[in-house]
Each structure stands twice: as C-alpha cells, then as structure tokens.
Motif scaffolding. Structure first.
Motif, mmCIF file in Angstrom:
data_model
loop_
_atom_site.group_PDB
_atom_site.id
_atom_site.type_symbol
_atom_site.label_atom_id
_atom_site.label_comp_id
_atom_site.label_asym_id
_atom_site.label_seq_id
_atom_site.Cartn_x
_atom_site.Cartn_y
_atom_site.Cartn_z
ATOM 1 N N TYR A 81 12.438 22.420 65.770
ATOM 2 C CA TYR A 81 13.273 21.078 65.694
ATOM 3 C C TYR A 81 12.503 20.122 64.778
ATOM 4 O O TYR A 81 12.913 19.583 63.799
ATOM 5 N N ILE A 82 11.292 20.029 65.259
ATOM 6 C CA ILE A 82 10.318 19.330 64.454
ATOM 7 C C ILE A 82 10.026 19.724 63.050
ATOM 8 O O ILE A 82 10.193 18.868 62.161
ATOM 9 N N GLN A 83 10.028 20.916 62.836
ATOM 10 C CA GLN A 83 9.874 21.358 61.352
ATOM 11 C C GLN A 83 11.261 20.923 60.620
ATOM 12 O O GLN A 83 11.058 20.760 59.669
ATOM 13 N N VAL A 84 12.253 21.281 61.099
ATOM 14 C CA VAL A 84 13.513 21.130 60.550
ATOM 15 C C VAL A 84 13.643 19.520 60.290
ATOM 16 O O VAL A 84 14.071 18.921 59.129
ATOM 17 N N SER A 85 13.371 18.596 60.951
ATOM 18 C CA SER A 85 13.262 17.106 61.006
ATOM 19 C C SER A 85 12.521 16.757 59.837
ATOM 20 O O SER A 85 12.835 16.048 59.154
ATOM 21 N N ASN A 86 11.353 17.411 59.722
ATOM 22 C CA ASN A 86 10.216 16.882 58.596
ATOM 23 C C ASN A 86 10.834 17.285 57.246
ATOM 24 O O ASN A 86 10.721 16.659 56.379
ATOM 25 N N TRP A 87 11.429 18.689 57.168
ATOM 26 C CA TRP A 87 12.221 19.198 56.117
ATOM 27 C C TRP A 87 13.093 18.258 55.797
ATOM 28 O O TRP A 87 13.291 17.600 54.655
ATOM 29 N N ALA A 88 13.858 17.758 56.744
ATOM 30 C CA ALA A 88 15.090 16.766 56.249
ATOM 31 C C ALA A 88 14.425 15.384 56.073
ATOM 32 O O ALA A 88 14.819 14.908 54.791
ATOM 33 N N ASN A 89 13.349 14.843 56.628
ATOM 34 C CA ASN A 89 12.915 13.613 56.358
ATOM 35 C C ASN A 89 12.414 13.822 54.789
ATOM 36 O O ASN A 89 12.355 12.582 53.975
ATOM 37 N N LYS A 91 13.351 15.188 52.231
ATOM 38 C CA LYS A 91 14.477 15.191 51.521
ATOM 39 C C LYS A 91 15.197 13.666 51.340
ATOM 40 O O LYS A 91 16.319 13.707 50.862
ATOM 41 N N ALA A 92 14.629 12.713 51.859
ATOM 42 C CA ALA A 92 14.922 11.211 51.774
ATOM 43 C C ALA A 92 15.484 10.987 50.638
ATOM 44 O O ALA A 92 16.310 9.948 50.370
ATOM 45 N N SER A 93 14.893 11.270 49.489
ATOM 46 C CA SER A 93 14.995 10.904 48.131
ATOM 47 C C SER A 93 16.183 11.484 47.389
ATOM 48 O O SER A 93 16.724 11.033 46.611
ATOM 49 N N LEU A 100 21.208 12.018 56.597
ATOM 50 C CA LEU A 100 20.096 12.345 57.390
ATOM 51 C C LEU A 100 20.266 11.836 58.882
ATOM 52 O O LEU A 100 19.928 12.864 59.575
ATOM 53 N N ASN A 101 20.683 10.694 59.074
ATOM 54 C CA ASN A 101 21.019 10.155 60.472
ATOM 55 C C ASN A 101 21.789 11.361 61.189
ATOM 56 O O ASN A 101 21.414 11.780 62.171
ATOM 57 N N GLU A 102 22.716 11.623 60.503
ATOM 58 C CA GLU A 102 24.086 12.494 61.249
ATOM 59 C C GLU A 102 23.405 14.075 61.411
ATOM 60 O O GLU A 102 23.479 14.515 62.524
ATOM 61 N N PHE A 103 22.469 14.510 60.401
ATOM 62 C CA PHE A 103 21.904 15.715 60.345
ATOM 63 C C PHE A 103 20.882 15.837 61.846
ATOM 64 O O PHE A 103 20.831 16.727 62.390
ATOM 65 N N LEU A 104 20.224 14.613 61.921
ATOM 66 C CA LEU A 104 19.179 14.754 62.767
ATOM 67 C C LEU A 104 19.547 14.116 64.150
ATOM 68 O O LEU A 104 18.707 13.897 65.201
ATOM 69 N N ASP A 105 20.811 13.765 64.226
ATOM 70 C CA ASP A 105 21.293 13.096 65.568
ATOM 71 C C ASP A 105 21.169 14.299 66.596
ATOM 72 O O ASP A 105 21.539 15.458 66.451
ATOM 73 N N ASP A 142 22.215 24.621 53.379
ATOM 74 C CA ASP A 142 21.324 24.263 52.631
ATOM 75 C C ASP A 142 19.727 23.980 53.379
ATOM 76 O O ASP A 142 18.874 24.033 52.861
ATOM 77 N N ALA A 143 19.965 23.591 54.708
ATOM 78 C CA ALA A 143 19.099 23.352 55.579
ATOM 79 C C ALA A 143 18.337 24.579 55.928
ATOM 80 O O ALA A 143 17.212 24.649 56.358
ATOM 81 N N ALA A 144 19.141 25.732 56.333
ATOM 82 C CA ALA A 144 18.750 26.971 56.655
ATOM 83 C C ALA A 144 17.968 27.861 55.642
ATOM 84 O O ALA A 144 17.031 28.331 55.864
ATOM 85 N N LYS A 145 18.314 28.098 54.490
ATOM 86 C CA LYS A 145 17.747 28.419 53.575
ATOM 87 C C LYS A 145 16.349 28.275 53.326
ATOM 88 O O LYS A 145 15.243 29.480 53.116
#
Length: 165
Positions: A81-89, A91-93, A100-105, A142-145
């Motif tokens: 989950y930390i890996q996924v969070s790092n990936w999402a963060n 992508k903040a640009s 991002l907040n919804e995805f990482l809730d 898009d998050a899984a790929k």
C-alpha cells in the motif's frame, strides 16, 4: 491453479443493480457462489465494507452466500500500500488533490486492491476503464498498470475461466 481473481466493489454493485439482478439472473449469482467456494474469486475487507454499508439485498446475499474467508484482510499488504501511495503522490502534477485524497482514503478499496495484487499476483475484476486524461479521479486500471497488474471486466473473467451458465 492461477491466483484467484480479485473482485472490485463494482463487480457486485453493477451486477446487482444493472446487469444481473437476483430476480432475473439467479444463475449468475449461483456461479459467483460456486467460484467463491472454489477459491477462484476473492475480494478484500475494504470491498466488504463498501458493499455492506447499505444493508440491502446485496449485502445480505454476500453475508449468506460467500465463504467466511472470501474477503481477505488487507493489513498484510501495508508495505505494498505504501508503494501504491508513493506512486499516487508522484502523480500529483497530473491528478487533482481531491482525486488523490479519494484514491488514498484508507476506507476506499481501489489502492488496497492494487496493493493486494502486488503481493499476490491477482488480476483485478472491475468495471472501471482506463482514462489517462482525467485529472478528477484515479482510475483503478491506471493505478494497476504501473505495477504489472491487469484488470478485466466480469465477462472477460468468465471467458478466461471458460465458464458458461
């Protein structure tokens, strides 16, 4: 046997509300029960929470028909989950803050589904479709790929399994 297919909340919700209502297509639900009992399909605790929050016919069906261990504990995938969070963060640009907040809730299932699949090698069954242009929502495919995880729709899963009913 290959790793079980991992079901998103919308697998159940779309089937129940739109495509395969209990009163019209009971054979779909019998097949879901059979595949669950054989361990061919599973889900996670976050999906369970999303499904059962409504206390409706769908939540009742899940409680009465799915094996007790169908919804897996996600506490074991915190490192993923930390890996996924790092990936999402990272992508903040691209994605807006709300997306991002919804995805990482922590109560939302999508990031946890990806994390669970990173650890266990599951394919995710979801009705979401990729949309790399949107900034308003992180789409599950898009998050899984980026993690090498494939997403399939319900009918694709049944075809891959060679199931007919």
């Amino acid at each position: 046997m290959a790793e079980p297919f991992l079901l998103d909340s919308n697998f159940f919700i779309e089937a129940h509300r739109v495509s395969y209502p209990f009163d019209v297509v009971p054979s779909f639900w019998l097949k879901v029960k059979e595949l669950a009992e054989k361990g061919i399909i599973i889900s996670i605790d976050k999906v369970h929470k999303e499904i059962t929050q409504n206390k409706d016919e769908l939540s009742n069906w899940c409680e009465e028909n799915l094996p007790k261990d169908f919804f897996k504990d996600t506490s074991v995938v915190i490192n993923e989950y930390i890996q996924v969070s790092n990936w999402a963060n990272a992508k903040a640009s691209h994605y807006n803050t709300t997306a991002l907040n919804e995805f990482l809730d922590a109560d939302e299932a999508d990031a946890w589904l990806v994390a669970f699949s990173i650890l266990n090698g599951n394919q995710i069954v979801t009705h979401e479709t990729s949309d790399l242009k949107t900034q308003k929502r992180v789409k599950l495919p898009d998050a899984a790929k980026p993690f090498g995880i494939s997403c399939v729709k319900t009918i694709e899963m049944f075809r891959l399994l060679g199931e007919r009913f």
